[in-house]
Design an enzyme around this catalytic site. Structure first.
Site, PDB file in Angstrom:
ATOM      1  N   THR A 274       0.848  -1.195   0.000  1.00 50.64           N
ATOM      2  CA  THR A 274       0.000   0.000   0.000  1.00 50.64           C
ATOM      3  C   THR A 274       0.879   1.239   0.000  1.00 50.64           C
ATOM      4  O   THR A 274       1.860   1.320   0.741  1.00 50.64           O
ATOM      5  CB  THR A 274      -0.932   0.025   1.220  1.00 50.64           C
ATOM      6  OG1 THR A 274      -1.855  -1.069   1.124  1.00 50.64           O
ATOM      7  CG2 THR A 274      -1.730   1.320   1.280  1.00 50.64           C
ATOM      8  N   PHE A 276       1.270   5.093   0.818  1.00 49.33           N
ATOM      9  CA  PHE A 276       0.763   6.160   1.680  1.00 49.33           C
ATOM     10  C   PHE A 276       1.444   7.469   1.290  1.00 49.33           C
ATOM     11  O   PHE A 276       2.605   7.471   0.874  1.00 49.33           O
ATOM     12  CB  PHE A 276       1.077   5.863   3.154  1.00 49.33           C
ATOM     13  CG  PHE A 276       0.345   4.672   3.708  1.00 49.33           C
ATOM     14  CD1 PHE A 276      -0.807   4.842   4.468  1.00 49.33           C
ATOM     15  CD2 PHE A 276       0.807   3.377   3.495  1.00 49.33           C
ATOM     16  CE1 PHE A 276      -1.485   3.754   4.993  1.00 49.33           C
ATOM     17  CE2 PHE A 276       0.139   2.286   4.011  1.00 49.33           C
ATOM     18  CZ  PHE A 276      -1.009   2.469   4.761  1.00 49.33           C
TER      19      PHE A 276
END
Length: 373
Positions: A274, A276
């Site tokens: 992921t 960020f």
């Protein structure tokens, strides 16, 4: 006539075209100098459209094809003119006056994240800002508001997963608030299936987690139930009286809320990651910045997106992200979010961004930052 002879003929035509194109660019330089003296804008969209329509008429069946070639030539000509004129004066000044940093400074304030303790956002924030307090908020928009009020100088939010794709809510909030992106971090995500003491794997019917996590781990015959955050879901399951529920979360969250780890690394993809970003109200550009984020809107004209993307290619820049999001209170109009590899210290890169800021109806430079992993 064989293929070699046809190719030779094409080469001869190309040899005739090259000096003409160079001559055209030379005249474009003179046009730019003329415009500088008289304070005229580089882009004259009406004249360009008239020329392109005329080309299409003259070229018959090949009209649209040749029009595309002429459009690319015009884009290259405008890029040259912007370089001479020094387009995007306001943006140039903003970038020049941006805070130059080697490391993000929180100014003693906590980092804003969505969720509760044990959330992946918190894990990421700790990696970017070691030994810094983290304030967790219920909603993504609450993170933006914390930064907006000045309670936190920076917020950390997820924007994209390598398996499940974009976090659309995050992009919508980026469009809404127009904060700067001053950093990014790619976190490898290792999900666990966790439950309370006494809950057996074969008893589980319902699994709670964030929709992204459920999408990243959908090789199970459980009913997935959406929750605001993986760690918040872990907290809920730990407090639930039910013995048929489980959660997809990190091992850290499981430990935090006293849950048993029934299965580890349950994500569909072993390289599940992921991305960020770090948001800020102030523009700060680190010395090792290697990625640029932009937002823009386009006129409703055939090929407008194609032509803008072609400008990045002309400048030798590689796009790594293109996200379209609907413009609020409009009928099928869109903002485009773009990530491109580059640094505004590079003159050609800065010239392109400044040129687009002059030409496009809406344009926002969100930042030039370093992405770590």
């Amino acid at each position: 006539m064989d293929l070699l002879e046809l190719r030779k003929e094409i080469d001869e035509i190309d040899d005739e075209l090259i000096p003409l194109l160079l001559k055209r660019m030379s005249v474009s330089e003179k046009v730019a100098k003329y415009k500088v003296k008289r304070g005229m804008p580089v882009l004259n969209s009406e004249r360009e459209q008239q020329i392109l329509d005329d080309v299409a008429k003259k070229c018959g069946k090949q009209g649209e094809t040749i029009k595309t070639v002429f459009a690319a030539t015009m884009d290259a000509s405008r890029a040259l003119q912007h370089k001479i004129v020094g387009g995007g004066k306001e943006l140039r000044e903003d970038i020049e006056n941006a805070i130059k940093i080697d490391k993000l400074d929180t100014a003693g304030k906590p980092i804003a994240c969505q969720g509760v303790e044990g959330a992946y956002s918190g894990v990421t924030a700790n990696k970017i800002f070691p030994n810094t307090d983290i304030h967790f908020h219920k909603r993504f928009e609450d993170v933006f508001e914390a930064v907006n009020r000045g309670d936190s100088k920076f917020g950390v939010i997820p924007v994209e997963n390598s398996t499940a794709g974009s976090v659309h809510e995050s992009y919508d909030l980026i469009m809404k608030y127009r904060f700067f992106v001053v950093g990014a971090y790619d976190l490898k995500i290792e999900h666990c299936l966790c439950a309370k003491n006494g809950t057996k794997y074969e008893d589980i019917t319902d699994v709670y987690s964030h929709p992204q996590a459920l999408s990243q781990c959908n090789n199970f015959d459980f009913t997935g139930i959406n929750y605001s955050n993986t760690a918040a879901a872990a907290k809920y399951v730990s407090e639930s009286p039910k013995n048929n529920v489980a959660v997809i979360c990190s091992e850290l969250a499981a430990k935090k809320y006293g849950l048993n780890v029934l299965k580890r690394n349950i994500q569909n993809n072993d390289k599940n990651t992921t991305r960020f970003i770090v948001i800020s109200k102030e523009l700060a550009i680190p010395s090792d910045a290697q990625k640029i984020s932009l937002i823009f809107a386009l006129p409703h004209k055939t090929g407008s997106l194609y032509r803008v993307l072609g400008r990045f290619s002309m400048a030798g820049l590689n796009l790594t992200k293109l996200e379209s999001r609907p413009i609020e209170n409009s009928e099928f109009s869109y903002y485009f979010y773009v990530d491109v590899l580059g640094n505004v210290k590079d003159e050609e890169t800065l010239d392109l961004i400044c040129a687009l800021s002059d030409e496009l109806p809406e344009f926002e430079f969100l930042g030039n930052f370093h992405e770590a992993c």
